[in-house]
Design a protein around this motif. Structure first.
Motif, PDB file in Angstrom:
ATOM      1  N   GLY A 230      -7.556  13.037   0.904  1.00  0.00           N
ATOM      2  CA  GLY A 230      -8.668  12.853   1.831  1.00  0.00           C
ATOM      3  C   GLY A 230      -9.917  13.590   1.402  1.00  0.00           C
ATOM      4  O   GLY A 230     -11.036  13.122   1.621  1.00  0.00           O
ATOM      5  N   GLY A 231      -9.743  14.755   0.757  1.00  0.00           N
ATOM      6  CA  GLY A 231     -10.886  15.530   0.302  1.00  0.00           C
ATOM      7  C   GLY A 231     -11.565  14.930  -0.908  1.00  0.00           C
ATOM      8  O   GLY A 231     -12.792  14.866  -0.991  1.00  0.00           O
ATOM      9  N   ASN A 232     -10.782  14.476  -1.877  1.00  0.00           N
ATOM     10  CA  ASN A 232     -11.338  13.875  -3.094  1.00  0.00           C
ATOM     11  C   ASN A 232     -10.248  13.034  -3.756  1.00  0.00           C
ATOM     12  O   ASN A 232      -9.396  13.555  -4.469  1.00  0.00           O
ATOM     13  CB  ASN A 232     -11.850  14.954  -4.053  1.00  0.00           C
ATOM     14  N   LEU A 233     -10.286  11.746  -3.514  1.00  0.00           N
ATOM     15  CA  LEU A 233      -9.234  10.854  -4.016  1.00  0.00           C
ATOM     16  C   LEU A 233      -9.199  10.827  -5.532  1.00  0.00           C
ATOM     17  O   LEU A 233      -8.117  10.890  -6.141  1.00  0.00           O
ATOM     18  CB  LEU A 233      -9.449   9.443  -3.449  1.00  0.00           C
ATOM     19  N   GLU A 234     -10.352  10.736  -6.176  1.00  0.00           N
ATOM     20  CA  GLU A 234     -10.386  10.632  -7.632  1.00  0.00           C
ATOM     21  C   GLU A 234      -9.894  11.920  -8.286  1.00  0.00           C
ATOM     22  O   GLU A 234      -9.147  11.879  -9.277  1.00  0.00           O
ATOM     23  CB  GLU A 234     -11.809  10.305  -8.089  1.00  0.00           C
ATOM     24  N   ALA A 235     -10.298  13.064  -7.744  1.00  0.00           N
ATOM     25  CA  ALA A 235      -9.823  14.339  -8.284  1.00  0.00           C
ATOM     26  C   ALA A 235      -8.314  14.469  -8.118  1.00  0.00           C
ATOM     27  O   ALA A 235      -7.633  15.010  -8.999  1.00  0.00           O
ATOM     28  CB  ALA A 235     -10.539  15.496  -7.590  1.00  0.00           C
ATOM     29  N   SER A 236      -7.793  13.978  -7.006  1.00  0.00           N
ATOM     30  CA  SER A 236      -6.350  14.023  -6.785  1.00  0.00           C
ATOM     31  C   SER A 236      -5.622  13.164  -7.809  1.00  0.00           C
ATOM     32  O   SER A 236      -4.565  13.541  -8.333  1.00  0.00           O
ATOM     33  CB  SER A 236      -6.031  13.529  -5.370  1.00  0.00           C
ATOM     34  N   ARG A 237      -6.183  12.001  -8.108  1.00  0.00           N
ATOM     35  CA  ARG A 237      -5.568  11.120  -9.110  1.00  0.00           C
ATOM     36  C   ARG A 237      -5.577  11.762 -10.488  1.00  0.00           C
ATOM     37  O   ARG A 237      -4.565  11.745 -11.207  1.00  0.00           O
ATOM     38  CB  ARG A 237      -6.305   9.781  -9.148  1.00  0.00           C
ATOM     39  N   LEU A 238      -6.703  12.383 -10.842  1.00  0.00           N
ATOM     40  CA  LEU A 238      -6.806  13.042 -12.141  1.00  0.00           C
ATOM     41  C   LEU A 238      -5.889  14.261 -12.233  1.00  0.00           C
ATOM     42  O   LEU A 238      -5.468  14.649 -13.326  1.00  0.00           O
ATOM     43  CB  LEU A 238      -8.259  13.458 -12.396  1.00  0.00           C
ATOM     44  N   ALA A 239      -5.607  14.858 -11.075  1.00  0.00           N
ATOM     45  CA  ALA A 239      -4.720  16.028 -11.049  1.00  0.00           C
ATOM     46  C   ALA A 239      -3.252  15.647 -11.175  1.00  0.00           C
ATOM     47  O   ALA A 239      -2.394  16.519 -11.294  1.00  0.00           O
ATOM     48  CB  ALA A 239      -4.938  16.824  -9.771  1.00  0.00           C
ATOM     49  N   GLY A 240      -2.954  14.363 -11.141  1.00  0.00           N
ATOM     50  CA  GLY A 240      -1.573  13.927 -11.338  1.00  0.00           C
ATOM     51  C   GLY A 240      -0.867  13.437 -10.098  1.00  0.00           C
ATOM     52  O   GLY A 240       0.311  13.064 -10.160  1.00  0.00           O
ATOM     53  N   ILE A 241      -1.541  13.438  -8.956  1.00  0.00           N
ATOM     54  CA  ILE A 241      -0.932  12.931  -7.730  1.00  0.00           C
ATOM     55  C   ILE A 241      -0.877  11.408  -7.792  1.00  0.00           C
ATOM     56  O   ILE A 241      -1.862  10.752  -8.148  1.00  0.00           O
ATOM     57  CB  ILE A 241      -1.737  13.367  -6.491  1.00  0.00           C
ATOM     58  N   LYS A 242       0.276  10.843  -7.489  1.00  0.00           N
ATOM     59  CA  LYS A 242       0.420   9.384  -7.450  1.00  0.00           C
ATOM     60  C   LYS A 242      -0.189   8.891  -6.133  1.00  0.00           C
ATOM     61  O   LYS A 242       0.494   8.726  -5.125  1.00  0.00           O
ATOM     62  CB  LYS A 242       1.886   8.998  -7.570  1.00  0.00           C
ATOM     63  N   VAL A 243      -1.487   8.660  -6.192  1.00  0.00           N
ATOM     64  CA  VAL A 243      -2.269   8.403  -4.988  1.00  0.00           C
ATOM     65  C   VAL A 243      -1.816   7.141  -4.280  1.00  0.00           C
ATOM     66  O   VAL A 243      -1.616   7.126  -3.049  1.00  0.00           O
ATOM     67  CB  VAL A 243      -3.771   8.319  -5.339  1.00  0.00           C
ATOM     68  N   LYS A 244      -1.635   6.057  -5.008  1.00  0.00           N
ATOM     69  CA  LYS A 244      -1.272   4.784  -4.383  1.00  0.00           C
ATOM     70  C   LYS A 244       0.078   4.876  -3.685  1.00  0.00           C
ATOM     71  O   LYS A 244       0.239   4.396  -2.563  1.00  0.00           O
ATOM     72  CB  LYS A 244      -1.271   3.667  -5.421  1.00  0.00           C
ATOM     73  N   ARG A 245       1.031   5.485  -4.363  1.00  0.00           N
ATOM     74  CA  ARG A 245       2.365   5.634  -3.768  1.00  0.00           C
ATOM     75  C   ARG A 245       2.292   6.501  -2.509  1.00  0.00           C
ATOM     76  O   ARG A 245       2.956   6.216  -1.504  1.00  0.00           O
ATOM     77  CB  ARG A 245       3.325   6.248  -4.785  1.00  0.00           C
ATOM     78  N   HIS A 246       1.468   7.534  -2.562  1.00  0.00           N
ATOM     79  CA  HIS A 246       1.349   8.423  -1.407  1.00  0.00           C
ATOM     80  C   HIS A 246       0.692   7.702  -0.228  1.00  0.00           C
ATOM     81  O   HIS A 246       1.109   7.885   0.925  1.00  0.00           O
ATOM     82  CB  HIS A 246       0.531   9.656  -1.783  1.00  0.00           C
ATOM     83  N   ILE A 247      -0.315   6.891  -0.509  1.00  0.00           N
ATOM     84  CA  ILE A 247      -0.977   6.146   0.562  1.00  0.00           C
ATOM     85  C   ILE A 247       0.004   5.200   1.240  1.00  0.00           C
ATOM     86  O   ILE A 247       0.027   5.074   2.472  1.00  0.00           O
ATOM     87  CB  ILE A 247      -2.189   5.379   0.002  1.00  0.00           C
ATOM     88  N   VAL A 248       0.842   4.540   0.453  1.00  0.00           N
ATOM     89  CA  VAL A 248       1.858   3.652   1.027  1.00  0.00           C
ATOM     90  C   VAL A 248       2.788   4.442   1.939  1.00  0.00           C
ATOM     91  O   VAL A 248       3.105   4.009   3.063  1.00  0.00           O
ATOM     92  CB  VAL A 248       2.665   2.949  -0.081  1.00  0.00           C
ATOM     93  N   SER A 249       3.216   5.613   1.483  1.00  0.00           N
ATOM     94  CA  SER A 249       4.129   6.428   2.299  1.00  0.00           C
ATOM     95  C   SER A 249       3.484   6.871   3.600  1.00  0.00           C
ATOM     96  O   SER A 249       4.152   6.976   4.639  1.00  0.00           O
ATOM     97  CB  SER A 249       4.610   7.646   1.502  1.00  0.00           C
ATOM     98  N   LEU A 250       2.166   7.113   3.576  1.00  0.00           N
ATOM     99  CA  LEU A 250       1.461   7.504   4.801  1.00  0.00           C
ATOM    100  C   LEU A 250       1.474   6.382   5.831  1.00  0.00           C
ATOM    101  O   LEU A 250       1.693   6.619   7.028  1.00  0.00           O
ATOM    102  CB  LEU A 250       0.020   7.894   4.473  1.00  0.00           C
ATOM    103  N   TYR A 251       1.257   5.149   5.389  1.00  0.00           N
ATOM    104  CA  TYR A 251       1.245   4.029   6.329  1.00  0.00           C
ATOM    105  C   TYR A 251       2.662   3.689   6.809  1.00  0.00           C
ATOM    106  O   TYR A 251       2.826   3.231   7.948  1.00  0.00           O
ATOM    107  CB  TYR A 251       0.559   2.815   5.704  1.00  0.00           C
ATOM    108  N   VAL A 252       3.658   3.927   5.971  1.00  0.00           N
ATOM    109  CA  VAL A 252       5.039   3.782   6.436  1.00  0.00           C
ATOM    110  C   VAL A 252       5.322   4.817   7.522  1.00  0.00           C
ATOM    111  O   VAL A 252       5.959   4.529   8.547  1.00  0.00           O
ATOM    112  CB  VAL A 252       6.034   3.942   5.270  1.00  0.00           C
ATOM    113  N   LEU A 253       4.820   6.047   7.308  1.00  0.00           N
ATOM    114  CA  LEU A 253       5.011   7.113   8.295  1.00  0.00           C
ATOM    115  C   LEU A 253       4.388   6.756   9.634  1.00  0.00           C
ATOM    116  O   LEU A 253       5.026   6.911  10.688  1.00  0.00           O
ATOM    117  CB  LEU A 253       4.408   8.411   7.761  1.00  0.00           C
TER     118      LEU A 253
END
Length: 361
Positions: A230-253
């Motif tokens: 939420g703070g910086n999506l692109e920085a999170s992606r560059l840091a190695g976080i699997k952003v797309k997978r995490h977003i899917v898990s949030l909507y499942v939650l």
């Protein structure tokens, strides 16, 4: 988890401005404490508590013992429980910079599926938990569809969940044939309408969901990644976080929380219908925003969300006790939401100015 990812994901959600170095007279330390209380997470929560207390005092002054009775307190908590569970899930999505307009319709759909004759018949032969499982699976599936469309289809969350809002309501009408499906499983209704230690089961479900949500957001890597995205999506992606997978898990939650709320609605009304949860998504989003979660993402607070839900529930109860028109209630809610957003913008701009003035190391 990589070192870069840890640095991004472990950013605090509500980091107050640091206090100045303590001087000989201790004034710097006291100034730092005052700044923390006024502008930090504690200050925001304190403001919400004060607002809630003011509403309670208004209720006592205008309605007396009718408002202050323990029975009315349970009415307020019971009314807050279903919206509260929805709001916990919505908090995660908004913290990550998303939105979900479909939770109310998904609630209605899960209540219809859980109340189907076939599902209740199967539950009668085994356990009423089968009805709960059916509702949760439907909610999770709806969330999965939202998440995949948003994360992998690159569809704006507002549009994707708006489509699900319409589709889920329509599907619920088709399945139920626009009829109210009665819940006839006595074991289910007996449990959902029971009290434990004098408190309704619905309120306990809300409390447990809120506690689990707080732990997940504040004490786990999942929560830190949510804030980082939420703070910086692109920085999170560059840091190695699997952003797309995490977003899917949030909507499942959030879909699962809609399923829980659907089960609670079935228990409270002993029915499932496509009209359940109508406009609940707006109440949930309002409670989250008033509670202090930033609409643009990057900061979320479960405690604030809970207080926000209680504020709106208490406000509704005060109006009801005084026989005030529902239009006035809606007007008051709208004014509170606008005020909360304006305060968010003020705090955000003040934080930005402080960051620009702060000398670089």
């Amino acid at each position: 988890m990589s070192k870069q990812e840890a640095q991004v994901a472990q950013q605090p959600q509500d980091q107050p401005a640091s206090a100045s170095t303590k001087g000989a007279d201790g004034s710097a330390e006291s100034g730092g404490i005052a700044q923390f209380l006024l502008h930090g997470a504690a200050g925001r929560s304190l403001g919400l508590v004060v607002a809630l207390v003011v509403l309670v005092l208004i209720g006592i002054i205008t309605s007396g013992d009718r408002f202050a009775s323990s029975e009315n307190l349970l009415v307020i908590l019971r009314h807050a429980s279903i919206i509260g569970v929805l709001s916990i899930g919505v908090t995660f999505v908004i913290t990550a910079g998303g939105i979900d307009l479909s939770v109310g319709s998904v609630l209605g759909l899960t209540s219809v599926v859980g109340s189907l004759t076939a599902v209740q018949a199967a539950a009668s032969e085994s356990t009423w938990l089968l009805m709960v499982l059916a509702a949760l699976l439907v909610g999770a599936l709806a969330g999965l569809i939202n998440g995949v469309v948003i994360a992998y289809g690159n569809v704006v969350a507002f549009i994707a969940t708006l489509a699900t809002l319409v589709a889920a309501r329509g599907l619920a009408e088709i399945i139920s044939e626009r009829r109210t499906l009665l819940v006839t499983n006595t074991d289910f209704t007996k449990f959902m309408r029971a009290d434990f230690l004098g408190i309704p089961v619905l309120v306990w479900i809300f409390a447990v969901t809120a506690a689990a949500g707080w732990f997940l957001l504040n004490r786990t890597t999942f929560g830190r990644r949510t804030v980082a995205i939420g703070g910086n999506l692109e920085a999170s992606r560059l840091a190695g976080i699997k952003v797309k997978r995490h977003i899917v898990s949030l909507y499942v939650l959030v879909g699962i929380t809609a399923g829980i709320a659907g089960v609670m609605m079935m228990g409270r009304t002993t029915s499932g219908t496509s009209t359940h949860g109508y406009l609940y998504e707006l109440d949930a989003i309002a409670a989250v925003v008033v509670g202090g979660t930033l609409l643009i993402g990057g900061r979320g607070t479960i405690i604030g969300t809970v207080i926000g839900v209680l504020i709106f529930s208490t406000l509704t109860n005060v109006f009801t006790q005084n026989n005030m028109d529902t239009s006035v209630q809606a007007l008051a809610k709208g004014a509170i939401i606008v005020l909360a957003v304006l305060l968010q913008q003020r705090f955000a701009s003040r934080k930005a100015r402080s960051a620009r003035k702060q000398p670089s190391a």
